[in-house]
Design a protein around this motif. Structure first.
Motif, PDB file in Angstrom:
ATOM      1  N   TRP A   1      -4.476  28.409  -8.382  1.00 14.24           N
ATOM      2  CA  TRP A   1      -4.519  29.045  -7.069  1.00 14.24           C
ATOM      3  C   TRP A   1      -4.161  30.519  -7.217  1.00 14.24           C
ATOM      4  CZ3 TRP A   1      -1.702  31.962  -3.792  1.00 14.24           C
ATOM      5  CH2 TRP A   1      -2.068  32.005  -2.443  1.00 14.24           C
ATOM      6  N   ALA A   2      -3.095  30.798  -7.950  1.00 12.27           N
ATOM      7  CA  ALA A   2      -2.648  32.184  -8.156  1.00 12.27           C
ATOM      8  C   ALA A   2      -3.702  32.995  -8.893  1.00 12.27           C
ATOM      9  CB  ALA A   2      -1.326  32.197  -8.925  1.00 12.27           C
ATOM     10  N   GLU A   3      -4.374  32.380  -9.851  1.00 11.98           N
ATOM     11  CA  GLU A   3      -5.446  33.071 -10.581  1.00 11.98           C
ATOM     12  C   GLU A   3      -6.593  33.429  -9.638  1.00 11.98           C
ATOM     13  OE1 GLU A   3      -8.542  32.155 -14.247  1.00 11.98           O
ATOM     14  OE2 GLU A   3      -6.851  30.807 -13.924  1.00 11.98           O
ATOM     15  N   GLY A   4      -7.015  32.484  -8.807  1.00 17.79           N
ATOM     16  CA  GLY A   4      -8.080  32.759  -7.846  1.00 17.79           C
ATOM     17  C   GLY A   4      -7.685  33.857  -6.865  1.00 17.79           C
ATOM     18  N   TYR A   5      -6.452  33.799  -6.403  1.00 12.59           N
ATOM     19  CA  TYR A   5      -5.953  34.798  -5.459  1.00 12.59           C
ATOM     20  C   TYR A   5      -5.974  36.191  -6.083  1.00 12.59           C
ATOM     21  CZ  TYR A   5      -3.126  36.718  -1.678  1.00 12.59           C
ATOM     22  OH  TYR A   5      -2.693  37.458  -0.612  1.00 12.59           O
ATOM     23  N   ALA A   6      -5.442  36.300  -7.277  1.00 14.43           N
ATOM     24  CA  ALA A   6      -5.368  37.602  -7.957  1.00 14.43           C
ATOM     25  C   ALA A   6      -6.758  38.152  -8.267  1.00 14.43           C
ATOM     26  CB  ALA A   6      -4.549  37.473  -9.242  1.00 14.43           C
ATOM     27  N   GLU A   7      -7.646  37.305  -8.719  1.00 16.08           N
ATOM     28  CA  GLU A   7      -8.988  37.767  -9.063  1.00 16.08           C
ATOM     29  C   GLU A   7      -9.772  38.183  -7.819  1.00 16.08           C
ATOM     30  OE1 GLU A   7     -10.979  35.155 -11.817  1.00 16.08           O
ATOM     31  OE2 GLU A   7      -9.352  35.362 -13.275  1.00 16.08           O
ATOM     32  N   ALA A   8      -9.540  37.520  -6.704  1.00 15.83           N
ATOM     33  CA  ALA A   8     -10.215  37.924  -5.466  1.00 15.83           C
ATOM     34  C   ALA A   8      -9.722  39.294  -5.004  1.00 15.83           C
ATOM     35  CB  ALA A   8      -9.996  36.883  -4.380  1.00 15.83           C
ATOM     36  N   LEU A   9      -8.428  39.525  -5.119  1.00 11.58           N
ATOM     37  CA  LEU A   9      -7.896  40.829  -4.721  1.00 11.58           C
ATOM     38  C   LEU A   9      -8.419  41.944  -5.638  1.00 11.58           C
ATOM     39  CD1 LEU A   9      -4.161  40.105  -3.827  1.00 11.58           C
ATOM     40  CD2 LEU A   9      -6.084  40.484  -2.277  1.00 11.58           C
ATOM     41  N   ALA A  10      -8.608  41.616  -6.893  1.00 13.93           N
ATOM     42  CA  ALA A  10      -9.085  42.615  -7.854  1.00 13.93           C
ATOM     43  C   ALA A  10     -10.588  42.881  -7.734  1.00 13.93           C
ATOM     44  CB  ALA A  10      -8.762  42.156  -9.269  1.00 13.93           C
TER      45      ALA A  10
ATOM     46  N   SER B   1     -10.808  23.552  -9.815  1.00 14.84           N
ATOM     47  CA  SER B   1     -11.755  24.497  -9.212  1.00 14.84           C
ATOM     48  C   SER B   1     -11.500  24.647  -7.720  1.00 14.84           C
ATOM     49  CB  SER B   1     -13.205  24.068  -9.471  1.00 14.84           C
ATOM     50  OG  SER B   1     -13.562  22.954  -8.693  1.00 14.84           O
ATOM     51  N   ARG B   2     -11.088  23.575  -7.064  1.00 17.18           N
ATOM     52  CA  ARG B   2     -10.769  23.652  -5.629  1.00 17.18           C
ATOM     53  C   ARG B   2      -9.508  24.470  -5.400  1.00 17.18           C
ATOM     54  NH1 ARG B   2     -14.531  24.396  -3.835  1.00 17.18           N
ATOM     55  NH2 ARG B   2     -13.551  24.327  -1.826  1.00 17.18           N
ATOM     56  N   ALA B   3      -8.519  24.339  -6.299  1.00 20.37           N
ATOM     57  CA  ALA B   3      -7.294  25.139  -6.178  1.00 20.37           C
ATOM     58  C   ALA B   3      -7.620  26.621  -6.355  1.00 20.37           C
ATOM     59  CB  ALA B   3      -6.255  24.686  -7.208  1.00 20.37           C
ATOM     60  N   TYR B   4      -8.465  26.946  -7.340  1.00 18.46           N
ATOM     61  CA  TYR B   4      -8.889  28.332  -7.568  1.00 18.46           C
ATOM     62  C   TYR B   4      -9.606  28.866  -6.328  1.00 18.46           C
ATOM     63  CZ  TYR B   4     -11.247  32.319  -9.724  1.00 18.46           C
ATOM     64  OH  TYR B   4     -11.703  33.582 -10.021  1.00 18.46           O
ATOM     65  N   ALA B   5     -10.534  28.076  -5.798  1.00 17.60           N
ATOM     66  CA  ALA B   5     -11.295  28.498  -4.611  1.00 17.60           C
ATOM     67  C   ALA B   5     -10.377  28.698  -3.407  1.00 17.60           C
ATOM     68  CB  ALA B   5     -12.376  27.468  -4.285  1.00 17.60           C
ATOM     69  N   ALA B   6      -9.376  27.848  -3.268  1.00 18.51           N
ATOM     70  CA  ALA B   6      -8.432  28.000  -2.159  1.00 18.51           C
ATOM     71  C   ALA B   6      -7.666  29.314  -2.283  1.00 18.51           C
ATOM     72  CB  ALA B   6      -7.468  26.816  -2.122  1.00 18.51           C
ATOM     73  N   GLY B   7      -7.277  29.664  -3.497  1.00 15.35           N
ATOM     74  CA  GLY B   7      -6.606  30.944  -3.713  1.00 15.35           C
ATOM     75  C   GLY B   7      -7.517  32.116  -3.424  1.00 15.35           C
ATOM     76  N   TRP B   8      -8.760  32.021  -3.904  1.00 11.85           N
ATOM     77  CA  TRP B   8      -9.756  33.073  -3.662  1.00 11.85           C
ATOM     78  C   TRP B   8      -9.966  33.257  -2.159  1.00 11.85           C
ATOM     79  CZ3 TRP B   8     -12.747  36.070  -7.073  1.00 11.85           C
ATOM     80  CH2 TRP B   8     -13.780  36.793  -6.484  1.00 11.85           C
ATOM     81  N   ASN B   9     -10.168  32.161  -1.449  1.00 10.89           N
ATOM     82  CA  ASN B   9     -10.404  32.239  -0.006  1.00 10.89           C
ATOM     83  C   ASN B   9      -9.199  32.778   0.743  1.00 10.89           C
ATOM     84  OD1 ASN B   9     -13.030  31.283  -0.238  1.00 10.89           O
ATOM     85  ND2 ASN B   9     -12.422  29.158   0.017  1.00 10.89           N
ATOM     86  N   ALA B  10      -8.009  32.404   0.312  1.00 13.50           N
ATOM     87  CA  ALA B  10      -6.799  32.918   0.961  1.00 13.50           C
ATOM     88  C   ALA B  10      -6.705  34.427   0.797  1.00 13.50           C
ATOM     89  CB  ALA B  10      -5.563  32.240   0.365  1.00 13.50           C
ATOM     90  N   ALA B  11      -7.050  34.926  -0.373  1.00 11.55           N
ATOM     91  CA  ALA B  11      -7.002  36.377  -0.597  1.00 11.55           C
ATOM     92  C   ALA B  11      -8.031  37.089   0.265  1.00 11.55           C
ATOM     93  CB  ALA B  11      -7.242  36.686  -2.075  1.00 11.55           C
TER      94      ALA B  11
END
Length: 57
Positions: free
Chosen positions: A44-53, A10-20
């Motif tokens: 991380w990649a999943e969080g990043y992609a979902e934040a951008l979307a 969950s922290r990796a996902y959140a880090a990706g989301w925050n980076a996006a």
């Protein structure tokens, strides 16, 4: 191979989301995944992609 906890994922996902969210206006493709490979990298990649979307970044 080391077990990865749900909390760590969950922290990796959140880090990706925050980076996006942080990089959206500057360079949406410029953030680098800090995890070289494995499930944390994927989360991380999943969080990043979902934040951008979501709602335009």
């Amino acid at each position: 191979m080391t077990e990865v906890s749900d909390f760590e994922l969950s922290r990796a996902y959140a880090a990706g989301w925050n980076a996006a969210k942080k990089n959206f206006t500057d360079d949406p493709d410029g953030a680098k995944n800090p995890f070289p490979e494995g499930v944390k990298h994927d989360r991380w990649a999943e969080g990043y992609a979902e934040a951008l979307a979501s709602d335009g970044g």
